[in-house]
Design a protein around this motif. Structure first.
Motif, PDB file in Angstrom:
ATOM      1  N   ALA A  70     -46.979 -44.651  -5.078  1.00  0.00           N
ATOM      2  CA  ALA A  70     -45.824 -43.834  -5.462  1.00  0.00           C
ATOM      3  C   ALA A  70     -44.968 -44.488  -6.543  1.00  0.00           C
ATOM      4  N   CYS A  71     -44.958 -45.818  -6.580  1.00  0.00           N
ATOM      5  CA  CYS A  71     -44.038 -46.528  -7.470  1.00  0.00           C
ATOM      6  C   CYS A  71     -44.447 -46.381  -8.938  1.00  0.00           C
ATOM      7  N   PRO A  72     -43.550 -45.898  -9.819  1.00  0.00           N
ATOM      8  CA  PRO A  72     -43.893 -45.762 -11.242  1.00  0.00           C
ATOM      9  C   PRO A  72     -43.957 -47.102 -11.968  1.00  0.00           C
ATOM     10  N   PHE A  73     -43.508 -48.178 -11.337  1.00  0.00           N
ATOM     11  CA  PHE A  73     -43.487 -49.496 -11.966  1.00  0.00           C
ATOM     12  C   PHE A  73     -44.517 -50.462 -11.378  1.00  0.00           C
ATOM     13  N   GLY A  74     -45.283 -50.032 -10.400  1.00  0.00           N
ATOM     14  CA  GLY A  74     -46.293 -50.905  -9.775  1.00  0.00           C
ATOM     15  C   GLY A  74     -45.682 -52.105  -9.086  1.00  0.00           C
ATOM     16  N   ALA A  75     -44.499 -51.923  -8.520  1.00  0.00           N
ATOM     17  CA  ALA A  75     -43.773 -53.057  -7.954  1.00  0.00           C
ATOM     18  C   ALA A  75     -44.330 -53.587  -6.621  1.00  0.00           C
ATOM     19  N   PRO A  76     -44.702 -52.715  -5.683  1.00  0.00           N
ATOM     20  CA  PRO A  76     -45.167 -53.253  -4.391  1.00  0.00           C
ATOM     21  C   PRO A  76     -46.434 -54.103  -4.528  1.00  0.00           C
TER      22      PRO A  76
ATOM     23  N   ARG B 123     -24.851 -54.017 -27.810  1.00  0.00           N
ATOM     24  CA  ARG B 123     -25.976 -54.534 -28.602  1.00  0.00           C
ATOM     25  C   ARG B 123     -26.537 -53.442 -29.518  1.00  0.00           C
ATOM     26  N   ILE B 124     -26.664 -52.242 -28.962  1.00  0.00           N
ATOM     27  CA  ILE B 124     -27.219 -51.130 -29.742  1.00  0.00           C
ATOM     28  C   ILE B 124     -26.303 -50.804 -30.919  1.00  0.00           C
ATOM     29  N   VAL B 125     -25.010 -50.815 -30.649  1.00  0.00           N
ATOM     30  CA  VAL B 125     -24.045 -50.542 -31.728  1.00  0.00           C
ATOM     31  C   VAL B 125     -24.161 -51.619 -32.802  1.00  0.00           C
ATOM     32  N   ALA B 126     -24.302 -52.874 -32.373  1.00  0.00           N
ATOM     33  CA  ALA B 126     -24.417 -53.979 -33.323  1.00  0.00           C
ATOM     34  C   ALA B 126     -25.709 -53.881 -34.128  1.00  0.00           C
ATOM     35  N   ARG B 127     -26.782 -53.456 -33.483  1.00  0.00           N
ATOM     36  CA  ARG B 127     -28.077 -53.354 -34.186  1.00  0.00           C
ATOM     37  C   ARG B 127     -28.114 -52.135 -35.104  1.00  0.00           C
ATOM     38  N   GLY B 128     -27.481 -51.073 -34.624  1.00  0.00           N
ATOM     39  CA  GLY B 128     -27.429 -49.862 -35.430  1.00  0.00           C
ATOM     40  C   GLY B 128     -28.656 -48.987 -35.374  1.00  0.00           C
ATOM     41  N   PHE B 129     -29.515 -49.213 -34.377  1.00  0.00           N
ATOM     42  CA  PHE B 129     -30.669 -48.331 -34.239  1.00  0.00           C
ATOM     43  C   PHE B 129     -31.129 -48.327 -32.783  1.00  0.00           C
ATOM     44  N   GLY B 130     -31.842 -47.222 -32.440  1.00  0.00           N
ATOM     45  CA  GLY B 130     -32.475 -47.140 -31.117  1.00  0.00           C
ATOM     46  C   GLY B 130     -31.478 -47.082 -29.979  1.00  0.00           C
ATOM     47  N   SER B 131     -31.884 -46.514 -28.875  1.00  0.00           N
ATOM     48  CA  SER B 131     -31.013 -46.505 -27.705  1.00  0.00           C
ATOM     49  C   SER B 131     -31.795 -46.486 -26.416  1.00  0.00           C
ATOM     50  N   GLY B 132     -33.113 -46.457 -26.497  1.00  0.00           N
ATOM     51  CA  GLY B 132     -33.919 -46.327 -25.281  1.00  0.00           C
ATOM     52  C   GLY B 132     -34.079 -47.638 -24.535  1.00  0.00           C
ATOM     53  N   ALA B 133     -33.528 -47.719 -23.352  1.00  0.00           N
ATOM     54  CA  ALA B 133     -33.755 -48.873 -22.491  1.00  0.00           C
ATOM     55  C   ALA B 133     -34.948 -48.549 -21.616  1.00  0.00           C
ATOM     56  N   TRP B 134     -35.977 -49.341 -21.729  1.00  0.00           N
ATOM     57  CA  TRP B 134     -37.229 -49.021 -21.055  1.00  0.00           C
ATOM     58  C   TRP B 134     -37.029 -48.905 -19.542  1.00  0.00           C
ATOM     59  N   GLY B 135     -37.518 -47.814 -18.976  1.00  0.00           N
ATOM     60  CA  GLY B 135     -37.506 -47.630 -17.523  1.00  0.00           C
ATOM     61  C   GLY B 135     -36.201 -47.097 -16.964  1.00  0.00           C
ATOM     62  N   TRP B 136     -35.147 -47.111 -17.756  1.00  0.00           N
ATOM     63  CA  TRP B 136     -33.822 -46.730 -17.250  1.00  0.00           C
ATOM     64  C   TRP B 136     -33.819 -45.281 -16.769  1.00  0.00           C
ATOM     65  N   GLY B 137     -34.349 -44.388 -17.605  1.00  0.00           N
ATOM     66  CA  GLY B 137     -34.368 -42.974 -17.234  1.00  0.00           C
ATOM     67  C   GLY B 137     -35.224 -42.704 -16.013  1.00  0.00           C
ATOM     68  N   THR B 138     -36.373 -43.379 -15.925  1.00  0.00           N
ATOM     69  CA  THR B 138     -37.271 -43.178 -14.782  1.00  0.00           C
ATOM     70  C   THR B 138     -36.620 -43.644 -13.490  1.00  0.00           C
ATOM     71  N   ALA B 139     -35.946 -44.759 -13.564  1.00  0.00           N
ATOM     72  CA  ALA B 139     -35.409 -45.360 -12.337  1.00  0.00           C
ATOM     73  C   ALA B 139     -34.067 -44.764 -11.908  1.00  0.00           C
ATOM     74  N   TYR B 140     -33.206 -44.453 -12.859  1.00  0.00           N
ATOM     75  CA  TYR B 140     -31.837 -44.136 -12.478  1.00  0.00           C
ATOM     76  C   TYR B 140     -31.372 -42.718 -12.789  1.00  0.00           C
ATOM     77  N   SER B 141     -32.167 -41.953 -13.507  1.00  0.00           N
ATOM     78  CA  SER B 141     -31.745 -40.586 -13.808  1.00  0.00           C
ATOM     79  C   SER B 141     -31.754 -39.746 -12.541  1.00  0.00           C
ATOM     80  N   ILE B 142     -30.828 -38.793 -12.485  1.00  0.00           N
ATOM     81  CA  ILE B 142     -30.774 -37.905 -11.320  1.00  0.00           C
ATOM     82  C   ILE B 142     -31.945 -36.929 -11.407  1.00  0.00           C
ATOM     83  N   LYS B 143     -32.722 -36.877 -10.324  1.00  0.00           N
ATOM     84  CA  LYS B 143     -33.897 -35.989 -10.320  1.00  0.00           C
ATOM     85  C   LYS B 143     -33.514 -34.644  -9.745  1.00  0.00           C
ATOM     86  N   SER B 144     -33.933 -33.591 -10.432  1.00  0.00           N
ATOM     87  CA  SER B 144     -33.575 -32.247  -9.956  1.00  0.00           C
ATOM     88  C   SER B 144     -34.592 -31.777  -8.914  1.00  0.00           C
TER      89      SER B 144
END
Lengths: 196, 66
Positions: free
Chosen positions: A96-102, A175-196
């Motif tokens: 079940a784990c999307p990250f292969g953690a167990p 950090r993103i503001v300082a770099r001036g590009f990109g915003s995707g933190a890997w895995g953040w949406g999968t792990a913490y987004s509210i699932k409908s």
């Protein structure tokens, strides 16, 4: 306090594997079990990125949903932990784990893999805090010592962040503001987004 | 003779049943035997104190300086 979260900044990770080593050393994790590992994509090619992966302590954790013996629970800080006394080693959480953690101490079929082991966010388990039994079963309880997970605390490039979700998000945002590009933190949406 | 043997067997079987059922006592087994779907029934974890949480927040914030 917000929930505890991990965030791996792929722009900073240099694939040194120090987080993996530190985790294994801190918790005396047995051979064959890796609570954390570094994954590299596009290895040796333009666009190569590395990310440090472990249990992301999901808000709506799929491992908890599929466990047939309900051995998972969440602490008030949102850390997903499990009881090795209840675990039957069925392996459903691994699928079940999307990250292969167990992880399991033995290779085998249903029920013969041994008790599941995974990242505890250095929060131990359902035994008395900082007891020898807790260390033996789940590893060190650094949160009870007032410390963050060892993988994040010793990351040389501070690619791996851990701790209060609001603060981790703020650090990454700066950090993103300082770099001036990109915003995707890997895995953040999968792990913490509210699932409908 | 057969009647005595039969009585003995019945007595033995009853003893075995009683012993078997008593072995299911949760406190003697030292493990969770009951199950409620969707409910964690294992040992309860200790909560972190306010001081510990404050220290963790400060430490989280300290990651900013690198």
């Amino acid at each position: 306090m917000a929930r505890m979260k991990f965030l791996c900044d792929a722009e900073r990770c240099i694939e040194c594997n120090a987080c993996v080593t530190a985790c294994k050393n801190e918790h005396e994790v047995p051979w064959g079990v890796n609570r954390r590992r570094v994954v590299t994509i596009q290895d040796g090619k333009p666009g190569e990125r590395s990310i440090s992966v472990a249990c992301m302590h999901c808000s709506d954790a799929p491992c908890t949903a599929v466990c047939p013996v309900d051995c998972f629970y969440q602490t008030e800080q949102g850390v997903v932990l499990h009881s090795k006394d209840l675990c039957i080693g069925c392996g459903y959480c691994f699928y079940a784990c999307p990250f292969g953690a167990p992880q399991y101490p033995q290779a085998g079929n249903y029920g013969s893999r041994g008790k599941m082991d995974k990242c505890t966010f250095c929060a131990g388990g359902p035994e008395e805090d900082m007891s020898s039994l807790e260390f033996q079963k789940y590893g060190r309880n650094r949160l009870a010592e007032g410390k963050l997970p060892i993988c994040a605390e010793m990351c040389a490039t501070k690619a791996l962040l851990a701790g209060d979700g609001d603060q981790v998000a703020n650090i990454f945002r700066e950090r993103i503001v300082a770099r001036g590009f990109g915003s995707g933190a890997w895995g953040w949406g999968t792990a913490y987004s509210i699932k409908s | 003779m057969i009647a005595i043997t039969r009585k003995f067997l019945v007595l033995f079987a009853l003893t075995a049943v009683v012993a078997g059922l008593s072995a299911c006592a949760e406190d003697e087994q030292n493990r969770v035997l009951s199950y409620q779907k969707g409910t964690y029934l294992g040992k309860t974890d200790q909560q972190l104190s306010e001081d510990q949480l404050r220290t963790l927040i400060n430490r989280s914030n300290a990651q900013r300086v690198y």
